[in-house]
Design an enzyme around this catalytic site. Sequence first.
Site, PDB file in Angstrom:
ATOM      1  N   ARG A  54      10.475   3.212   8.129  1.00  0.00           N
ATOM      2  CA  ARG A  54       9.822   4.290   7.399  1.00  0.00           C
ATOM      3  C   ARG A  54       9.127   3.675   6.208  1.00  0.00           C
ATOM      4  NH1 ARG A  54      11.796   2.709   3.436  1.00  0.00           N
ATOM      5  NH2 ARG A  54      11.200   4.574   2.319  1.00  0.00           N
ATOM      6  N   GLY A  55       8.318   4.474   5.529  1.00  0.00           N
ATOM      7  CA  GLY A  55       7.447   3.947   4.486  1.00  0.00           C
ATOM      8  C   GLY A  55       6.079   3.713   5.081  1.00  0.00           C
ATOM      9  N   ALA A  56       5.048   4.228   4.415  1.00  0.00           N
ATOM     10  CA  ALA A  56       3.702   4.223   4.991  1.00  0.00           C
ATOM     11  C   ALA A  56       3.231   2.840   5.436  1.00  0.00           C
ATOM     12  CB  ALA A  56       2.712   4.848   4.006  1.00  0.00           C
ATOM     13  N   ARG A  95       4.272  10.365  13.214  1.00  0.00           N
ATOM     14  CA  ARG A  95       4.460  10.822  11.841  1.00  0.00           C
ATOM     15  C   ARG A  95       3.109  11.289  11.297  1.00  0.00           C
ATOM     16  NH1 ARG A  95       8.793   8.645   8.977  1.00  0.00           N
ATOM     17  NH2 ARG A  95       8.377  10.358   7.540  1.00  0.00           N
ATOM     18  N   GLN A 207      17.100   8.097   0.724  1.00  0.00           N
ATOM     19  CA  GLN A 207      16.500   6.757   0.807  1.00  0.00           C
ATOM     20  C   GLN A 207      16.601   5.997  -0.506  1.00  0.00           C
ATOM     21  OE1 GLN A 207      14.839   9.643   1.810  1.00  0.00           O
ATOM     22  NE2 GLN A 207      13.394   9.171   3.461  1.00  0.00           N
ATOM     23  N   ASP A 248       2.379   8.153   0.423  1.00  0.00           N
ATOM     24  CA  ASP A 248       2.106   8.023   1.854  1.00  0.00           C
ATOM     25  C   ASP A 248       0.655   8.360   2.200  1.00  0.00           C
ATOM     26  OD1 ASP A 248       4.895   7.844   3.595  1.00  0.00           O
ATOM     27  OD2 ASP A 248       5.152   8.668   1.596  1.00  0.00           O
ATOM     28  N   ASN A 258       3.793  12.173  -1.557  1.00  0.00           N
ATOM     29  CA  ASN A 258       4.938  11.264  -1.536  1.00  0.00           C
ATOM     30  C   ASN A 258       6.175  12.070  -1.179  1.00  0.00           C
ATOM     31  OD1 ASN A 258       5.926   8.532  -1.967  1.00  0.00           O
ATOM     32  ND2 ASN A 258       6.971   9.318  -3.768  1.00  0.00           N
ATOM     33  N   LYS A 259       7.299  11.394  -1.068  1.00  0.00           N
ATOM     34  CA  LYS A 259       8.541  12.050  -0.662  1.00  0.00           C
ATOM     35  C   LYS A 259       8.802  13.304  -1.488  1.00  0.00           C
ATOM     36  CE  LYS A 259      10.707  10.970   2.045  1.00  0.00           C
ATOM     37  NZ  LYS A 259      10.677  11.422   3.450  1.00  0.00           N
TER      38      LYS A 259
END
Length: 369
Positions: A54-56, A95, A207, A248, A258-259
Amino acid sequence: MKINGEPTRTIRLHPNNPGVVQVIDQRQLPHQLTWMDLNSVDEAAYAIKDMVVRGAPLIGATAALGMYLAALDAVAEPDFREVLHRAAHTLGQTRPTAVNLHWALTSQLHALREVATASEAVDRLRQNAEAILDADEEQCRQIGLHGVKLIEDIYARTGQPVNILTHCNAGWLACVDWGTATSPIYHAHDRGIPVHVWVDETRPRNQGAKLTAWELGQHGVPHTVIPDNAGGHLMQHGMVDLAIVGTDRTTRQGDVANKIGTYLKALAAHDNGVPFYVALPSSTIDWTLRDGVKEIPIEQRSQNEVKYIDGLSPHGVTSVLICPESSAAANYGFDVTPARLVTGLITERGICPASEAGLLGLFPDQVSA
């Protein structure tokens, strides 16, 4: 960055079998370090969708190598291009929010234009994927070199350890190496500047508590895990000098997705005069979008991520229900922070205002995009 003192990337070709991609299974951290083998495009798609990775930036890197795996399977097919276009579609559906995914797939499809045979496609997609990985590492390193100046300035002014708040994991686990929001922190720490990081736990998947705390600990960076709702209190009492988060997807006008929870941190920072920076490689900029709140697609994930939480018990890693079983839960994966709340954007080319003019000042090649 390092795991147990050894330099490590988050994704790699198997050292003994270049037809296998290996990734750290981030679902197992911080309690167990496990490498997962990806043998096909379907396994790469699963790794992205189920958040093994995960993570762009890392999502983009995994998709790029997923296309290479698809090319290996396409060698025996009569129409290898059709197989690879189907693979790109499969990966592209995993995603919706992270723009790096589509950026990497577009790069790989563009590379296909230069090949005539399936075997050439294998070589070309591997070379291009490795170039994407190398570029991400270098971009994140440059982000750190630019961003560390912010930390140095605060330390020069105060002579005290610099307290930095971050949200979710925008560290090297979210990228190929270095990270985005953490890269300035690692550079500062390595230069001997005393830093301390407030790590938001980042529910529902935690996370921050699981990943950011683990990687900071591996590198020896002092940090404290805090509940997501504690950031505003810390800012009110002068306990945060600087906030740095990742993103992201960033619009050409400087809005950032973002998250979930990032927007609330930006509001608290704005209210308390705390500088709020967003760190990103240029592959995370979506030059086709202007209004982030209206145009950025926000992923909605399973309600079970909200209703259940996992952790280490005497019997191993256990998942437990934390609310009434009959209760419904909403799980928006991201929120959008408007550019007006962002002090600046830290990119591989430098720091700029969160605005179209600011971004175009660093990326003039996108003026006509």
